[in-house]
Design a protein around this motif. Structure first.
Motif, PDB file in Angstrom:
ATOM      1  N   ILE A 184      24.823  84.151  88.988  1.00  0.00           N
ATOM      2  CA  ILE A 184      25.812  83.942  87.935  1.00  0.00           C
ATOM      3  C   ILE A 184      25.635  82.596  87.243  1.00  0.00           C
ATOM      4  N   GLY A 185      25.349  81.578  88.015  1.00  0.00           N
ATOM      5  CA  GLY A 185      25.211  80.230  87.468  1.00  0.00           C
ATOM      6  C   GLY A 185      24.727  79.278  88.539  1.00  0.00           C
ATOM      7  N   ARG A 186      24.844  77.971  88.263  1.00  0.00           N
ATOM      8  CA  ARG A 186      24.371  76.989  89.225  1.00  0.00           C
ATOM      9  C   ARG A 186      25.290  75.785  89.231  1.00  0.00           C
ATOM     10  N   VAL A 187      25.208  75.033  90.334  1.00  0.00           N
ATOM     11  CA  VAL A 187      26.006  73.827  90.493  1.00  0.00           C
ATOM     12  C   VAL A 187      25.046  72.676  90.749  1.00  0.00           C
ATOM     13  N   ARG A 188      25.290  71.534  90.073  1.00  0.00           N
ATOM     14  CA  ARG A 188      24.398  70.379  90.207  1.00  0.00           C
ATOM     15  C   ARG A 188      25.213  69.161  90.621  1.00  0.00           C
ATOM     16  N   VAL A 189      24.744  68.489  91.695  1.00  0.00           N
ATOM     17  CA  VAL A 189      25.446  67.306  92.197  1.00  0.00           C
ATOM     18  C   VAL A 189      24.419  66.303  92.705  1.00  0.00           C
ATOM     19  N   THR A 190      24.894  65.095  92.989  1.00  0.00           N
ATOM     20  CA  THR A 190      24.066  64.119  93.696  1.00  0.00           C
ATOM     21  C   THR A 190      24.676  63.750  95.039  1.00  0.00           C
ATOM     22  N   GLY A 191      25.968  64.005  95.239  1.00  0.00           N
ATOM     23  CA  GLY A 191      26.613  63.748  96.513  1.00  0.00           C
ATOM     24  C   GLY A 191      28.090  64.083  96.422  1.00  0.00           C
ATOM     25  N   THR A 192      28.561  65.058  97.205  1.00  0.00           N
ATOM     26  CA  THR A 192      29.965  65.473  97.148  1.00  0.00           C
ATOM     27  C   THR A 192      30.201  66.551  98.188  1.00  0.00           C
ATOM     28  N   ARG A 193      31.476  66.994  98.294  1.00  0.00           N
ATOM     29  CA  ARG A 193      31.825  68.119  99.165  1.00  0.00           C
ATOM     30  C   ARG A 193      32.425  69.211  98.289  1.00  0.00           C
ATOM     31  N   PHE A 194      31.869  70.416  98.360  1.00  0.00           N
ATOM     32  CA  PHE A 194      32.369  71.494  97.528  1.00  0.00           C
ATOM     33  C   PHE A 194      32.023  72.840  98.150  1.00  0.00           C
TER      34      PHE A 194
END
Length: 330
Positions: A184-194
């Motif tokens: 469906i899509g994508r998620v981009r992070v460098t540092g987190t909680r999800f």
């Protein structure tokens, strides 16, 4: 990890050259792999050139004392610029380090793992699993989840297959973004909680701490939204506008403690959620589908959920021979 993946070289010629060099130098090749390696070198002139460069670089680095070579193996700072020649040398030293690791001559960090195949992690129905990754990040997989984890020289990437759900505690690293891919899509992070859930043709994201960027739609016409802590999105990938909204992250991720929480929720939706943790499903009579209930239930004991229902809703539970159950109006 699927054992058959251990002999699959990366698609990129440079990464593949380092992969084959490591296998060969470490004495790890079987006769079948040797034939595959020879075929790979003949298949494309770029393959042969990449492998020759690998050999030349290794010959050079053998003459360099270890205390001088080690600083070269550290990742370059993001703002540092390389000329084409220096970039080639940087690749050569990094790839050589990967090869050296295979024969016990170096101790690479997680960022040198670009020559390794994807790591696959999965849970059975009703199972939860914690996975500690090489970069310090942690994945917690919910029931019936399949994922693949791959590191490259520039990013960390997790693929979440349909039907799965993961909670991610991402170790900060601005130079290596962490990306979660779904259909469906994508998620981009460098540092987190999800938390990311991908089922029923939808993707849902909820952020516990830090922030993430959610990208929906095709790369040429995608939507990007920023999610801060305490917010989430749910999208179906049909091109509709993505809207962020406040979410109760603790409730959405109660599965980590083996619980599922409902607040004035239609019974059909409650049962659909509980069925994720059962070998045989519960069926709801149409007359009961819209009856609303609230409660906290144990996902590790869905039998207790069935026992509690008649006290909450005027229904009877009819067990089936296959281990499932039918919920019928009284």
């Amino acid at each position: 990890m699927d054992p058959s993946d251990a002999r699959r070289p990366p698609a990129d010629p440079l990464d593949a050259a380092a992969y084959w060099f490591a296998r060969d130098s470490g004495g790890l090749m079987s006769a079948a792999e040797r034939s595959e390696f020879d075929a790979w070198r003949r298949a494309d002139p770029a393959h042969e050139r990449a492998y020759r460069e690998m050999l030349d670089t290794w010959a050079l680095t053998r003459a360099v004392p270890d205390h001088k070579l080690r600083p070269l193996l550290r990742p370059a700072a993001p703002e540092r610029r390389f000329s084409p020649g220096r970039r080639r040398l940087a690749w050569g030293v990094g790839a050589t380090a990967c090869a050296a690791a295979a024969v016990g001559l170096a101790s690479p960090g997680w960022w040198l793992a670009s020559t390794l195949p994807a790591q696959r992690y999965a849970t059975a129905r009703g199972e939860r699993r914690r996975v500690d990754l090489e970069d310090g990040s942690v994945l917690t997989l919910n029931t019936g989840t399949q994922t693949e984890v791959r590191y490259t020289r520039s990013e960390r990437r997790v693929t979440l297959h349909p039907g799965g759900e993961i909670m991610l505690d991402v170790s900060p690293d601005a130079s290596h973004p962490f990306i979660v891919d779904t259909e469906i899509g994508r998620v981009r992070v460098t540092g987190t909680r999800f938390n990311v859930r991908h089922d029923g043709g939808q993707m849902a994201v909820a952020v516990e701490s830090g922030s993430v960027e959610v990208i929906a739609g095709p790369w040429w016409n995608g939507q990007r939204v920023k999610l801060p802590a305490g917010y989430g999105v749910r999208m179906a990938g049909g091109g509709e506008t993505v809207r962020i909204q406040p979410v109760d992250v603790a409730t959405l991720t109660a599965w980590r403690q083996g619980k599922t929480v409902f607040n004035d929720t239609p019974l059909a939706e409650v049962v659909r959620e509980v069925n994720r943790y059962r070998a045989q499903p519960i069926q709801v009579a149409p007359a009961l589908a819209r009856v609303r209930i609230s409660g906290v239930f144990d996902v590790d004991d869905t039998g207790a959920f069935l026992k509690a229902l008649p006290a909450l809703v005027p229904l009877r539970v009819q067990p089936r021979a296959d281990g499932g159950a039918d919920l019928l109006a009284r």
